[in-house]
Design a protein around this motif. Structure first.
Motif, PDB file in Angstrom:
ATOM      1  N   ASP A 128      11.886   2.311   4.076  1.00 21.34           N
ATOM      2  CA  ASP A 128      12.151   1.391   2.972  1.00 21.34           C
ATOM      3  C   ASP A 128      12.509   2.236   1.763  1.00 21.34           C
ATOM      4  OD1 ASP A 128      12.312  -0.935   1.398  1.00 21.34           O
ATOM      5  OD2 ASP A 128      10.609  -1.837   2.441  1.00 21.34           O
ATOM      6  N   ILE A 129      12.795   1.592   0.654  1.00 18.70           N
ATOM      7  CA  ILE A 129      13.131   2.294  -0.577  1.00 18.70           C
ATOM      8  C   ILE A 129      12.289   1.712  -1.705  1.00 18.70           C
ATOM      9  CG2 ILE A 129      15.069   0.742  -1.082  1.00 18.70           C
ATOM     10  CD1 ILE A 129      16.509   3.202  -2.291  1.00 18.70           C
ATOM     11  N   VAL A 130      11.894   2.551  -2.646  1.00 24.13           N
ATOM     12  CA  VAL A 130      11.037   2.119  -3.753  1.00 24.13           C
ATOM     13  C   VAL A 130      11.893   1.571  -4.883  1.00 24.13           C
ATOM     14  CG1 VAL A 130       9.295   2.826  -5.432  1.00 24.13           C
ATOM     15  CG2 VAL A 130       9.297   3.842  -3.150  1.00 24.13           C
ATOM     16  N   PHE A 131      11.738   0.277  -5.165  1.00 18.17           N
ATOM     17  CA  PHE A 131      12.433  -0.376  -6.269  1.00 18.17           C
ATOM     18  C   PHE A 131      11.503  -0.486  -7.480  1.00 18.17           C
ATOM     19  CE2 PHE A 131      15.026  -2.450  -2.769  1.00 18.17           C
ATOM     20  CZ  PHE A 131      16.159  -1.707  -3.036  1.00 18.17           C
ATOM     21  N   PRO A 132      12.070  -0.725  -8.679  1.00 17.93           N
ATOM     22  CA  PRO A 132      11.250  -0.776  -9.906  1.00 17.93           C
ATOM     23  C   PRO A 132      10.090  -1.766  -9.842  1.00 17.93           C
ATOM     24  CG  PRO A 132      13.566  -0.655 -10.474  1.00 17.93           C
ATOM     25  CD  PRO A 132      13.507  -0.829  -8.993  1.00 17.93           C
ATOM     26  N   THR A 133      10.254  -2.892  -9.139  1.00 15.36           N
ATOM     27  CA  THR A 133       9.179  -3.888  -9.076  1.00 15.36           C
ATOM     28  C   THR A 133       7.967  -3.412  -8.290  1.00 15.36           C
ATOM     29  OG1 THR A 133      10.292  -4.884  -7.159  1.00 15.36           O
ATOM     30  CG2 THR A 133      10.732  -5.854  -9.338  1.00 15.36           C
ATOM     31  N   GLN A 134       8.110  -2.292  -7.565  1.00 20.81           N
ATOM     32  CA  GLN A 134       7.002  -1.766  -6.769  1.00 20.81           C
ATOM     33  C   GLN A 134       6.285  -0.605  -7.454  1.00 20.81           C
ATOM     34  OE1 GLN A 134       9.820  -1.134  -3.383  1.00 20.81           O
ATOM     35  NE2 GLN A 134       8.201  -2.088  -2.160  1.00 20.81           N
ATOM     36  N   THR A 135       6.708  -0.257  -8.656  1.00 20.12           N
ATOM     37  CA  THR A 135       6.140   0.918  -9.316  1.00 20.12           C
ATOM     38  C   THR A 135       5.126   0.535 -10.385  1.00 20.12           C
ATOM     39  OG1 THR A 135       7.926   0.999 -10.953  1.00 20.12           O
ATOM     40  CG2 THR A 135       8.234   2.251  -8.919  1.00 20.12           C
ATOM     41  N   ASN A 136       4.273   1.501 -10.727  1.00 14.18           N
ATOM     42  CA  ASN A 136       3.321   1.322 -11.818  1.00 14.18           C
ATOM     43  C   ASN A 136       3.951   1.812 -13.121  1.00 14.18           C
ATOM     44  OD1 ASN A 136       3.198   4.156 -11.710  1.00 14.18           O
ATOM     45  ND2 ASN A 136       1.404   4.122 -10.380  1.00 14.18           N
ATOM     46  N   HIS A 137       3.136   1.912 -14.176  1.00 12.39           N
ATOM     47  CA  HIS A 137       3.677   2.319 -15.478  1.00 12.39           C
ATOM     48  C   HIS A 137       4.042   3.800 -15.531  1.00 12.39           C
ATOM     49  CE1 HIS A 137      -0.648   2.815 -15.375  1.00 12.39           C
ATOM     50  NE2 HIS A 137      -0.610   3.635 -16.402  1.00 12.39           N
ATOM     51  N   TYR A 138       3.736   4.550 -14.457  1.00  9.36           N
ATOM     52  CA  TYR A 138       4.147   5.957 -14.388  1.00  9.36           C
ATOM     53  C   TYR A 138       5.483   6.114 -13.648  1.00  9.36           C
ATOM     54  CZ  TYR A 138      -0.771   6.753 -15.549  1.00  9.36           C
ATOM     55  OH  TYR A 138      -2.009   6.729 -16.148  1.00  9.36           O
ATOM     56  N   GLY A 139       6.035   5.009 -13.131  1.00 13.39           N
ATOM     57  CA  GLY A 139       7.290   5.079 -12.396  1.00 13.39           C
ATOM     58  C   GLY A 139       7.128   5.543 -10.962  1.00 13.39           C
ATOM     59  N   THR A 140       5.911   5.444 -10.428  1.00 12.86           N
ATOM     60  CA  THR A 140       5.661   5.823  -9.031  1.00 12.86           C
ATOM     61  C   THR A 140       5.150   4.608  -8.259  1.00 12.86           C
ATOM     62  OG1 THR A 140       3.394   6.547  -9.561  1.00 12.86           O
ATOM     63  CG2 THR A 140       5.141   8.213  -9.640  1.00 12.86           C
ATOM     64  N   LEU A 141       5.251   4.684  -6.937  1.00 10.02           N
ATOM     65  CA  LEU A 141       4.873   3.559  -6.084  1.00 10.02           C
ATOM     66  C   LEU A 141       3.436   3.145  -6.348  1.00 10.02           C
ATOM     67  CD1 LEU A 141       5.658   1.666  -3.699  1.00 10.02           C
ATOM     68  CD2 LEU A 141       4.727   3.436  -2.176  1.00 10.02           C
ATOM     69  N   TYR A 142       3.246   1.866  -6.617  1.00  7.83           N
ATOM     70  CA  TYR A 142       1.919   1.306  -6.852  1.00  7.83           C
ATOM     71  C   TYR A 142       1.095   1.417  -5.573  1.00  7.83           C
ATOM     72  CZ  TYR A 142      -1.581  -2.319  -7.774  1.00  7.83           C
ATOM     73  OH  TYR A 142      -2.749  -3.021  -7.923  1.00  7.83           O
ATOM     74  N   GLY A 143      -0.167   1.840  -5.721  1.00 12.86           N
ATOM     75  CA  GLY A 143      -1.016   2.055  -4.545  1.00 12.86           C
ATOM     76  C   GLY A 143      -1.150   0.829  -3.668  1.00 12.86           C
ATOM     77  N   GLY A 144      -1.215  -0.359  -4.291  1.00  8.87           N
ATOM     78  CA  GLY A 144      -1.330  -1.584  -3.509  1.00  8.87           C
ATOM     79  C   GLY A 144      -0.128  -1.826  -2.619  1.00  8.87           C
ATOM     80  N   ASP A 145       1.068  -1.494  -3.115  1.00  9.84           N
ATOM     81  CA  ASP A 145       2.265  -1.659  -2.298  1.00  9.84           C
ATOM     82  C   ASP A 145       2.310  -0.632  -1.170  1.00  9.84           C
ATOM     83  OD1 ASP A 145       3.823  -3.889  -3.272  1.00  9.84           O
ATOM     84  OD2 ASP A 145       4.061  -2.768  -5.125  1.00  9.84           O
ATOM     85  N   ALA A 146       1.777   0.567  -1.422  1.00  7.37           N
ATOM     86  CA  ALA A 146       1.698   1.574  -0.355  1.00  7.37           C
ATOM     87  C   ALA A 146       0.766   1.085   0.751  1.00  7.37           C
ATOM     88  CB  ALA A 146       1.204   2.902  -0.930  1.00  7.37           C
ATOM     89  N   LEU A 147      -0.370   0.497   0.353  1.00  6.62           N
ATOM     90  CA  LEU A 147      -1.310  -0.039   1.335  1.00  6.62           C
ATOM     91  C   LEU A 147      -0.685  -1.190   2.121  1.00  6.62           C
ATOM     92  CD1 LEU A 147      -4.578  -0.039  -0.813  1.00  6.62           C
ATOM     93  CD2 LEU A 147      -3.983   1.527   1.035  1.00  6.62           C
ATOM     94  N   LYS A 148       0.087  -2.019   1.446  1.00  4.99           N
ATOM     95  CA  LYS A 148       0.764  -3.132   2.104  1.00  4.99           C
ATOM     96  C   LYS A 148       1.726  -2.621   3.165  1.00  4.99           C
ATOM     97  CE  LYS A 148       3.932  -6.960   1.008  1.00  4.99           C
ATOM     98  NZ  LYS A 148       4.652  -7.658  -0.105  1.00  4.99           N
ATOM     99  N   LEU A 149       2.509  -1.593   2.838  1.00  7.32           N
ATOM    100  CA  LEU A 149       3.465  -1.028   3.786  1.00  7.32           C
ATOM    101  C   LEU A 149       2.759  -0.424   4.992  1.00  7.32           C
ATOM    102  CD1 LEU A 149       5.832   0.661   1.199  1.00  7.32           C
ATOM    103  CD2 LEU A 149       6.492  -1.174   2.762  1.00  7.32           C
ATOM    104  N   MET A 150       1.667   0.309   4.747  1.00 14.15           N
ATOM    105  CA  MET A 150       0.942   0.935   5.848  1.00 14.15           C
ATOM    106  C   MET A 150       0.237  -0.102   6.706  1.00 14.15           C
ATOM    107  SD  MET A 150      -0.481   4.586   4.331  1.00 14.15           S
ATOM    108  CE  MET A 150      -1.307   3.945   2.863  1.00 14.15           C
ATOM    109  N   GLY A 151      -0.304  -1.149   6.069  1.00  9.53           N
ATOM    110  CA  GLY A 151      -0.941  -2.213   6.832  1.00  9.53           C
ATOM    111  C   GLY A 151       0.045  -2.946   7.720  1.00  9.53           C
ATOM    112  N   LYS A 152       1.257  -3.185   7.194  1.00  7.66           N
ATOM    113  CA  LYS A 152       2.299  -3.850   7.988  1.00  7.66           C
ATOM    114  C   LYS A 152       2.700  -2.968   9.173  1.00  7.66           C
ATOM    115  CE  LYS A 152       5.608  -5.872   5.718  1.00  7.66           C
ATOM    116  NZ  LYS A 152       6.868  -6.097   4.948  1.00  7.66           N
TER     117      LYS A 152
END
Length: 249
Positions: A128-152
């Motif tokens: 997949d690719i990291v889009f702005p809606t998936q990032t936190n205020h530091y511009g990196t992938l939000y941990g919750g979205d990383a967990l969602k991807l790994m859970g899927k």
């Protein structure tokens, strides 16, 4: 996975969602080949041959079929797979033309078509690719979205192994090693580590890849325990364990 939010009123995958998945795969293939920023210029006529239903797994894969000086053609296939039946059907196939955006990071002409190098280690790989809606205020992938991807990824790996109705029983351990930045490709690599009568332990590696440089980083490691259940939500032997028992008997 095809969830209800991705379907039309017929309970099948909405065509626009299918095209979005295919375009995303075309972009990732082009960017990995040319190591340049790309935009979609066009797509050929795309005919839908079969539907993908709610609950199906959809698999989109692409490869380079033509390379010009600054343009590239990517052929993408979209295949639907029944989670329990394992029945697979081609939903659609199409070719997307992408063009490299000229700039200091773009090297032209693009490299020629190379031979395909398919991974055959038996592990499930999803990108997949990291889009702005998936990032936190530091511009990196939000941990919750990383967990969602790994859970899927764990769910799909366990379902393909067992061909049973699967639910998550536990998140055993998660270690984050490196941040994943906006615009980077993310790849989950899943494998079955241990299988019991109704439970399956899935190990996940999460990797980040800079699409312009090709630099890859091991971003996270996780382990999930998945359980096969019956129609009442109670643990039940999954198909793989039953097959092993019959073989042993």
């Amino acid at each position: 996975m095809v969830f209800p939010g991705d379907t039309n009123h017929h309970g099948t995958l909405f065509g626009g969602v299918a095209l979005a998945h295919m375009d995303k795969i075309a972009f990732l293939v082009a960017a990995r080949h040319g190591r340049a920023p790309f935009v979609t210029a066009s797509s050929e006529k795309i005919d839908f041959a079969a539907p993908a239903h709610t609950g199906d797994i959809i698999e989109a894969s692409g490869h380079v079929v033509r390379v010009g000086r600054s343009s590239i053609d990517i052929e993408v296939e979209l295949i639907a797979e029944g989670t329990v039946s394992a029945e697979r059907r081609l939903c659609t196939r199409g070719t997307f033309t992408l063009v490299a955006v000229k700039g200091p990071e773009t090297r032209l002409p693009l490299p020629p078509v190379a031979a395909l190098a398919a991974a055959a280690d038996g592990r499930l790989r999803m990108v997949d690719i990291v889009f702005p809606t998936q990032t936190n205020h530091y511009g990196t992938l939000y941990g919750g979205d990383a967990l969602k991807l790994m859970g899927k990824a764990a769910f799909i790996a366990a379902t393909r192994f067992s061909r049973a109705v699967i639910v998550m029983a536990a998140s055993d351990r998660i270690d984050f090693r490196s941040p994943i930045r906006e615009g980077e490709m993310i790849e989950t690599i899943s494998e079955v580590q241990k299988a019991g009568r109704s439970s399956i332990r899935i190990g996940i590696e999460l990797w980040a890849e800079n699409l312009l440089t090709g630099e890859r980083r091991h971003a996270a490691t996780a382990a999930f325990t998945m359980v096969s259940v019956d129609e009442h939500g109670r643990p039940t032997p999954h198909h793989a364990s039953v097959a092993q028992a019959v073989s042993a008997g």
